[in-house]
Every structure is written in structure tokens, then in C-alpha cells.
Design a protein around this motif. Structure first.
Motif, PDB file in Angstrom:
ATOM      1  N   ASP A 125       5.034  19.654  18.132  1.00  0.00           N
ATOM      2  CA  ASP A 125       4.307  20.138  17.626  1.00  0.00           C
ATOM      3  C   ASP A 125       5.024  21.351  16.859  1.00  0.00           C
ATOM      4  N   SER A 126       5.050  21.084  15.473  1.00  0.00           N
ATOM      5  CA  SER A 126       5.973  22.553  14.885  1.00  0.00           C
ATOM      6  C   SER A 126       5.217  23.782  15.058  1.00  0.00           C
ATOM      7  N   LYS A 127       3.765  23.721  14.955  1.00  0.00           N
ATOM      8  CA  LYS A 127       3.124  25.003  14.925  1.00  0.00           C
ATOM      9  C   LYS A 127       3.455  25.650  16.380  1.00  0.00           C
ATOM     10  N   PHE A 128       3.481  25.033  17.443  1.00  0.00           N
ATOM     11  CA  PHE A 128       3.647  25.574  18.889  1.00  0.00           C
ATOM     12  C   PHE A 128       5.350  26.559  18.699  1.00  0.00           C
ATOM     13  N   PHE A 129       6.074  25.770  18.050  1.00  0.00           N
ATOM     14  CA  PHE A 129       7.322  26.531  17.911  1.00  0.00           C
ATOM     15  C   PHE A 129       7.351  27.567  16.887  1.00  0.00           C
ATOM     16  N   GLU A 130       6.739  27.449  15.696  1.00  0.00           N
ATOM     17  CA  GLU A 130       6.393  28.357  15.093  1.00  0.00           C
ATOM     18  C   GLU A 130       5.532  29.566  15.511  1.00  0.00           C
ATOM     19  N   ASP A 138      18.362  24.668  14.619  1.00  0.00           N
ATOM     20  CA  ASP A 138      19.153  23.663  15.262  1.00  0.00           C
ATOM     21  C   ASP A 138      18.777  22.407  14.655  1.00  0.00           C
ATOM     22  N   PRO A 139      19.581  21.281  14.656  1.00  0.00           N
ATOM     23  CA  PRO A 139      19.081  19.802  14.027  1.00  0.00           C
ATOM     24  C   PRO A 139      18.068  19.391  14.492  1.00  0.00           C
ATOM     25  N   ALA A 140      17.769  19.547  15.724  1.00  0.00           N
ATOM     26  CA  ALA A 140      16.618  19.088  16.398  1.00  0.00           C
ATOM     27  C   ALA A 140      15.394  19.448  15.576  1.00  0.00           C
ATOM     28  N   ARG A 147       8.237  15.452   9.914  1.00  0.00           N
ATOM     29  CA  ARG A 147       8.098  15.324  11.438  1.00  0.00           C
ATOM     30  C   ARG A 147       9.559  15.351  11.643  1.00  0.00           C
ATOM     31  N   TYR A 148       9.598  15.878  13.093  1.00  0.00           N
ATOM     32  CA  TYR A 148      10.601  16.212  13.828  1.00  0.00           C
ATOM     33  C   TYR A 148      11.460  14.764  14.291  1.00  0.00           C
ATOM     34  N   PRO A 149      12.647  14.600  14.039  1.00  0.00           N
ATOM     35  CA  PRO A 149      13.368  13.696  14.485  1.00  0.00           C
ATOM     36  C   PRO A 149      13.712  13.277  15.678  1.00  0.00           C
ATOM     37  N   ALA A 150      13.581  11.826  16.150  1.00  0.00           N
ATOM     38  CA  ALA A 150      12.956  11.580  17.417  1.00  0.00           C
ATOM     39  C   ALA A 150      14.755  11.785  18.331  1.00  0.00           C
ATOM     40  N   ARG A 156      14.349  19.615  22.295  1.00  0.00           N
ATOM     41  CA  ARG A 156      12.960  20.259  21.708  1.00  0.00           C
ATOM     42  C   ARG A 156      12.314  20.249  23.253  1.00  0.00           C
ATOM     43  N   GLN A 157      12.325  19.219  23.967  1.00  0.00           N
ATOM     44  CA  GLN A 157      11.507  19.391  25.349  1.00  0.00           C
ATOM     45  C   GLN A 157      12.152  20.529  26.318  1.00  0.00           C
ATOM     46  N   ARG A 158      13.267  20.355  26.104  1.00  0.00           N
ATOM     47  CA  ARG A 158      14.163  21.716  26.987  1.00  0.00           C
ATOM     48  C   ARG A 158      13.736  22.764  26.496  1.00  0.00           C
ATOM     49  N   ILE A 159      13.825  23.198  25.150  1.00  0.00           N
ATOM     50  CA  ILE A 159      13.210  24.649  24.546  1.00  0.00           C
ATOM     51  C   ILE A 159      11.909  24.735  24.855  1.00  0.00           C
TER      52      ILE A 159
END
Length: 735
Positions: A125-130, A138-140, A147-150, A156-159
């Protein structure tokens, strides 16, 4: 006596230093001192406070409103169990604190946070990180086709887990099993969703952890059972091999009358017990045979002889013939043929009885010998079995060790097997011990920022920082920048200030009668003339707080000034730890003050002249192991009294006060003390502490001399510069 310099005493008897006007220094109450500091630095305090208020106001206005949603869960100590399986946990009353602290830690674990992020699909979810300001450098976080790359999902899960943990708060409710789990974010609905998801996932992980623990426990116990089985077999093989090698044969255990099994018994022990019983019987038989044999030796009166049928028959026949013989003797003589025939029969019977009794006695003797031989044989066999049994006991030590190892391994194996069976029944049985009491609702009002609270905190922080800054500025400079600070800070009369030498040595400056050093110490000498009724004290010491403050130079200069005033002066080096006067006279300090204090009475041999300065000096002498011990006696007082018989003034170069007991001891023996204070070099608190030590020793401090004074660093430099430099530049120009 001039009232400008004298000592008074407080009501408690402690001496109080007075100022130059003969008055005690003013002691401001502590509140007034703080008010004085606050007023002096009021603009600093006001400025810092205003800056903090403005900063707090701006920060509050720029803050994004945040909403906090809270869910309440109950954590019980243990879940219900349907088996009587006992674990290794302690009683709840002892381990409650440890248990609940563990649960609070699990509520804030990274794995739980990442699980919630995955369940709520926040990882992609890009809105969550924004919303939480996560950088997309970060490249992730580089989107591809929106969409974010797999490949960056793990990052992303760790962050995402770290973001959730940063905004999560776990608050235990005091004296209860309830825990409030709150989450704060700019979106109220999102805060409620995360809080509820957090509680649900905590319950699920708790159940999964129990199942995993049961499965892990079964696997672990199964591995341990295999290991213990192998250890039991190995120990049994080791026991049998050792028994075979050492020929240790034990009879198997038998059940007793009460149903209990007896321990194993060795064959040697059974043989020894049987032979020991036979030996006891043989000994009894031998004693009985010996008694019968000894009885047989007493004229055939043995029991066997009396019981013998043949002997009894012969004795009966003899008795009958003896009766017939006695009957014939009543009528005939012994030579009567019939009587002789009867007597011949009696003699024959006596011989037969003797032979029978001999045969019985020989039989008893043979029985006795047989009993002795049997006892001896059994005794020898018992002794052999004893030796064999002792040897068996020695060899059985290691056998018993192996046997104990077998028994221990068997007990461990049986216990672990029983536990393995029980854990299969107990695994996964019970109810969950975590329940949701109040789910989180969507908050209606923001929890932060709070303007009034932030402004109040800003005012408190500003006042606190301002006061700290004021005290820091007040405490930064404790040195003496102006001569008047000696009197103002210490309450000590100022005898004079001495400029700092820029070149040359103090002795060279004293030899130059036009030097500023000579002028300064002349002023000090002049002030000393008003310190007592008879002028300059006849005996005084010069000391300081610490070394290298100019005390030795002051002592040398005052001795020189008094000598030039046509006074007979002696300078005594009282610093027996770091002597210096002998260097000025170009002599050694192998003879001096320490010799006199140690018992030598010839003062003349302890002094040396300083002709260039016009006075006599006494070095410190050999450095003693402990100078304070020499000064505690009455020898120093005796030395001063004897020197005053030959000299007008006794000047003592005393050691520094701090850290040593020498200076207070010397100060208590002289008429007064002159205190050297280094300008721009010593803190006033250290000087006050040193003066307190002198006051405790009942020493009279005449006044202070500000040494190494630099007019350029003074607060009022013009006046002091004028005093030291007046007329010198003009003379130098004329020359």
C-alpha cells in the motif's frame, strides 16, 4: 592595633575572617543569592523562555493532527488443562511478574508487527508509506506500472512493521490483567483497524505458539528418548562386560515376604555365610568332643563309658561275682578253691572292663581329633573366602559405579517415556488465555497536538533552560579577575596585588629595586605594618591553595623587603615535601628544618646566608617520610621561639593547604598567615575550602595577596595599569 585586619570568633568558637573594614563579610541568604543570579541574567532567562514558547507554538501549528484508537485485552496467567500433567513452570504467585512482562514484550514483537502489516495488506500500500513519511529512495519503493516490485517485498514488510511499532503503545492497567493497546495515526479509521487487527493477531499467534510448542516438545522428547535408550544400552553392555572380565557373579534379586525385591547377592557372600555357619557348628562340635574326651580321662567315668551296654554287663557280672566272693569269705579263706575260682573270674572281668573303657576312650579321642581337624579346615576355608570377598568388594567398586549408571539411565528413560506419553495427551488441550475486552472504536477527536499543553511545556522548558544557562554562566568564571574580588568573594583583607612577571626570575626582579615586583611587595609590607599593634607580625607563614600560585615568591619578597627595612629576618623553608629555598641560595637541603624537628638543637648549622638579598635562610632539610608527623609535636613552636630571640621576623614558606595537613599545623604556630591567591588561575570555591581548613586549625589569616595579576584581563584595568606603570614608560623613553 589597626581594626582593618583581625579575626573574630563566632558563637560556636570558630574563627571568622573579617574584611578590610573590620566587619564580617555579608552572608546573603540562599534565596537572595538565587534572586541576585536571576536578576543578573534575567535577559538571558527571558530570551530563552520566549524562544521556547515561539518554538513550541510554531511546532504545534505545523503538526499534523493524529488520532489514537485503543483496544483492551485480558491476559490470564494460564489456560485450563484437562490433564494432570505437571510442567516445569513455577507457581503463579512467584512468576506472575515475569509472565506478564513476557506478554508485554510479545505484544511489541517485530514478528507480530509484520504479521499485522501483511494481514492488512500494508506491504504493498503506497498510501500507507506516504501517510507515515517513508522515503521512496529505496529501490523496494520504486513503483513499476503503478505497483511496488515483488523483489522488495521483504524490505517493505520489515519497514512496515517498524512503522507500526513506532506508533504503537502498550499500557498495562495497574493491579489487573488488562492491557491497553493503542495505535496512533493521522487517519482515525486506520488507527482503529490496526488496533483491532493487533489484538486479533496476538490471540492467533498465542494459539499457534502453543501448538508449535507441543509439537516441538514431542519431537525434542522423542530425540531425547532415543539418546537415553542408547545410553542405557551402552551402560548395560559396559556393566556386563566388566562383570565377565572380573568374574563377578551375583544371584538375581528375590522377592521377600513383604513383596519387595531384595538386592542382588554375590555367590561368594552366600558361600561365606554358609561356611561361617558350618564353622560355628564345627567349633561347637569340637568343644563338645573335647569335653567328652577330657571327661573320659577321669577313671572311665565318662558319659559314653557309663552308657556302654557291654561295660555295664561286665560290671553287673563282676558285681554278682564280688557278692558271691564276699559270701564265701564269711566261711572260707581266700585260698579256698571255689573262692579262688570266683576271684579269677573277677580279675578276668576287670581286665575286660578296662579293655572296653580303653576302647571307648580311644573312640572319644578319635572323635575329638576329627572335630579339631574339621574346625581347622573350615576356618581355613572361611579365611580364603574372606580374602576373596574383600577382593570382590574392591573389584565391585567400579561394578557398582556402572550399576548406578545403569539405574540412573533407566530412571531417566522411564521418566522421559512417561512424560512423552502425557504430552501427547496434553498437547493442544485447553482454551486461549487472551481475550478482547473492548474493541477499538474510531476516535472522534485528535489526540495530538494539544496547544495549551505544548505551550505550558514550552514555558517550563524555557524557564528551566534559562535558569540552567544563568547558573552555568555564573559558575563558569570562578577566578579572581580584580583585586577587589579577593575581599568580596572571600571576605579576606587584601594586602596587595602583584603583577605577573613577563621575563626573568623573581629573584632577579627583587634585586632590581625599580621593578614592579618590588613596588608591589613594598605595598604589601606597608599594609602588614597595620596588621598588629607592633607592626609587621614577628612570625608569619605564607601559603596558598595549591602549588605554583606564588607563595614562595611572596615569602622571598617579604623577607627581602623586611631585610631592606633594616630588620633582621630569617626565611624558613617549611615545605618539606617540595623544598625550593635552597635553590635560591645555591646550597643543598641536606641540613635544615627537618633536622631540628627530628631532635637536633644546633640552629646555626642549619642556616645559610643569602647575602644578595640581605637575610638568613633555613632550608627544608632532608625530605622526611611523613612531614606532618614532624609538625605535630612542639619542636616547631620551640624553633620559632628560639629564632625570635635572634631575629626580628621569622618568615615561613609553608606548603599549600589543599590535600596536606602541613599548612594548618604551621599556621597554628605562627602569629599570622598571609594567603597567596593566583589571579585568573584558581577557583574561589577551592580557596574558600582551604581557608575553612585554616580556620578549623585556629589560624589567623592576616590577609590575601593577589599574585600573577594581569591588568589587561581585569574588569577595571585602567586603575591597576596606572598604578603599576605610572612614570615607567616616560623614564624608559628618556633613557
Amino acid at each position: 592595633m589597626n581594626p582593618s585586619t583581625f579575626n573574630t570568633r563566632s558563637a560556636a568558637g570558630a574563627p571568622l575572617l573579617t574584611n578590610a573594614r573590620g566587619l564580617e563579610p555579608e552572608r546573603l541568604p540562599i534565596i537572595r543569592q538565587y534572586m541576585h543570579i536571576a536578576l543578573r541574567w534575567r535577559y538571558v532567562i527571558i530570551g530563552i523562555t520566549v524562544a521556547c514558547i515561539l518554538l513550541g507554538l510554531v511546532a504545534t501549528l505545523l503538526m499534523t493532527p493524529k488520532y489514537t484508537a485503543e483496544v483492551t485485552v485480558e491476559i490470564s496467567r494460564e489456560s485450563n488443562r484437562v490433564t494432570d500433567f505437571q510442567g516445569v513452570e513455577r507457581e503463579a504467585s512467584v512468576a506472575d511478574q515475569e509472565f506478564y512482562q513476557t506478554q508485554y514484550g510479545l505484544l511489541q514483537s517485530r514478528s507480530l508487527a509484520e504479521r499485522v502489516a501483511t494481514q492488512l495488506r500494508l506491504v504493498d500500500d503506497s498510501k500507507f508509506f506516504e501517510r507515515f513519511g517513508v522515503s521512496d529512495s529505496d529501490p523496494a519503493f520504486q513503483e513499476v506500472n503503478g505497483r511496488y516490485p515483488a523483489s522488495g517485498r521483504a524490505v517493505r514488510q520489515r519497514i512496515a512493521g517498524e512503522v507500526l511499532l513506532d506508533n504503537l503503545n502498550v499500557t498495562p492497567v495497574r493491579l489487573s490483567r488488562l492491557v491497553d493497546v493503542s495505535f496512533t495515526s493521522p487517519d482515525p479509521a486506520f488507527s482503529a483497524k490496526v488496533a483491532n487487527a493487533w489484538a486479533e493477531n496476538f490471540i492467533q499467534t498465542n494459539l499457534e505458539r502453543k501448538i508449535q510448542a507441543t509439537s516441538y516438545g514431542r519431537n525434542l522428547l522423542q530425540r531425547q528418548l532415543g539418546q537415553l535408550k542408547e545410553r542405557l544400552n551402552e551402560s548395560q553392555r559396559q556393566l556386563v562386560a566388566y562383570a565377565s572380565a572380573q568374574r563377578i557373579i551375583n544371584l538375581p534379586a528375590q522377592s521377600g515376604g513383604d513383596g519387595r525385591l531384595t538386592s542382588e547377592r554375590s555367590i561368594i557372600a552366600d558361600d561365606l555365610a554358609a561356611l561361617n555357619a558350618s564353622l560355628a557348628q564345627a567349633t561347637a562340635d569340637r568343644i563338645q568332643a573335647e569335653a567328652r574326651y577330657e571327661q573320659a580321662g577321669r577313671a572311665g567315668a565318662s558319659t559314653e563309658a557309663l552308657r556302654n551296654q557291654a561295660i555295664n554287663s561286665l560290671r553287673q557280672r563282676r558285681a554278682e561275682l564280688a557278692a558271691d566272693y564276699q559270701k564265701l569269705m564269711t566261711q572260707f579263706e581266700p585260698e579256698y578253691p571255689a573262692a579262688k575260682a570266683i576271684q579269677s573270674q573277677i580279675d578276668q572281668l576287670d581286665r575286660s572292663i578296662g579293655r572296653e573303657e580303653g576302647r571307648v576312650s580311644g573312640s572319644l579321642q578319635a572323635d575329638y581329633r576329627e572335630a579339631v581337624e574339621r574346625e581347622r579346615a573350615l576356618n581355613s576355608k572361611v579365611e580364603q573366602l574372606k580374602a576373596s570377598y574383600l577382593d570382590l568388594r574392591r573389584r565391585s567398586i567400579q561394578y557398582n559405579i556402572y550399576q548406578q549408571e545403569v539405574d540412573t539411565n533407566r530412571a531417566l528413560y522411564d521418566g522421559l517415556l512417561q512424560r512423552f506419553k502425557e504430552i501427547g495427551v496434553a498437547g493442544g488441550v485447553g482454551v486461549n488465555n487472551v481475550t478482547v475486552v473492548d474493541p477499538a472504536d474510531i476516535p472522534q477527536r485528535p489526540s495530538s497536538p494539544r496547544l495549551l499543553l505544548n505551550l505550558a511545556l514550552a514555558v517550563i522548558a524555557g524557564l528551566g533552560l534559562g535558569v540552567l544557562a544563568a547558573f552555568a554562566l555564573e559558575q563558569i568564571d570562578e577566578s579572581f579577575a580584580d583585586p577587589e574580588e579577593v575581599e568580596r568573594r572571600l571576605g579576606l583583607p587584601l594586602l596587595g596585588s602583584v603583577p605577573k612577571l613577563t621575563e626573568g626570575t623573581p629573584k632577579e626582579a627583587l634585586l632590581d629595586r625599580k621593578s614592579t615586583l618590588v613596588d608591589a611587595y613594598l605595598a604589601v609590607q606597608t599594609n602588614l605594618t597595620f596588621s598588629t599593634e607592633h607592626g609587621v607580625p614577628r612570625s608569619f607563614a605564607v601559603t596558598s591553595t595549591r602549588p605554583a600560585e606564588g607563595k614562595s615568591t611572596t615569602a622571598l619578597a617579604l623577607a627581602t623587603m623586611l631585610a631592606r627595612a633594616q630588620r633582621k629576618v630569617i626565611l624558613v623553608d617549611g615545605d618539606m615535601r617540595s623544598p625550593s629555598v635552597h635553590h635560591l641560595g645555591g646550597v643543598d637541603h641536606d641540613r635544615g628544618l627537618s633536622n631540628f624537628l627530628a631532635g637536633q638543637d644546633d640552629i646555626t648549622s642549619l642556616t645559610f646566608p643569602m647575602s644578595d638579598l640581605g637575610f638568613t635562610a633555613m632550608s627544608a632539610g632532608p625530605i622526611p617520610p611523613n612531614a606532618a608527623e614532624l609538625l605535630t609535636g612542639t619542636r616547631l613552636q620551640t624553633l620559632i621561639e628560639r629564632l625570635l630571640q635572634s631575629y626580628d621576623h621569622v618568615v615561613i614558606d609553608s606548603p599549600p593547604v589543599m590535600g596536606l595537613a602541613d599548612a594548618p599545623l604551621i599556621a597554628s604556630r605562627v602569629e599570622g598567615v598571609i594567603y597567596a591567591v593566583e589571579s585568573h588561575g584558581i577557583r574561589s570555591t577551592m580557596v574558600k575550602t582551604a581557608l575553612s581548613r585554616l580556620a578549623s586549625a585556629n589560624a589567623r589569616v592576616i590577609g590575601g595577596v593577589l599574585t600573577k595579576f594581569e591588568t589587561g584581563k581585569a574588569h577595571h584595568g585602567y586603575g591597576y595599569e596606572y598604578g603599576y606603570g605610572y612614570g615607567r614608560d616616560d623614564k624608559a623613553a628618556r633613557s
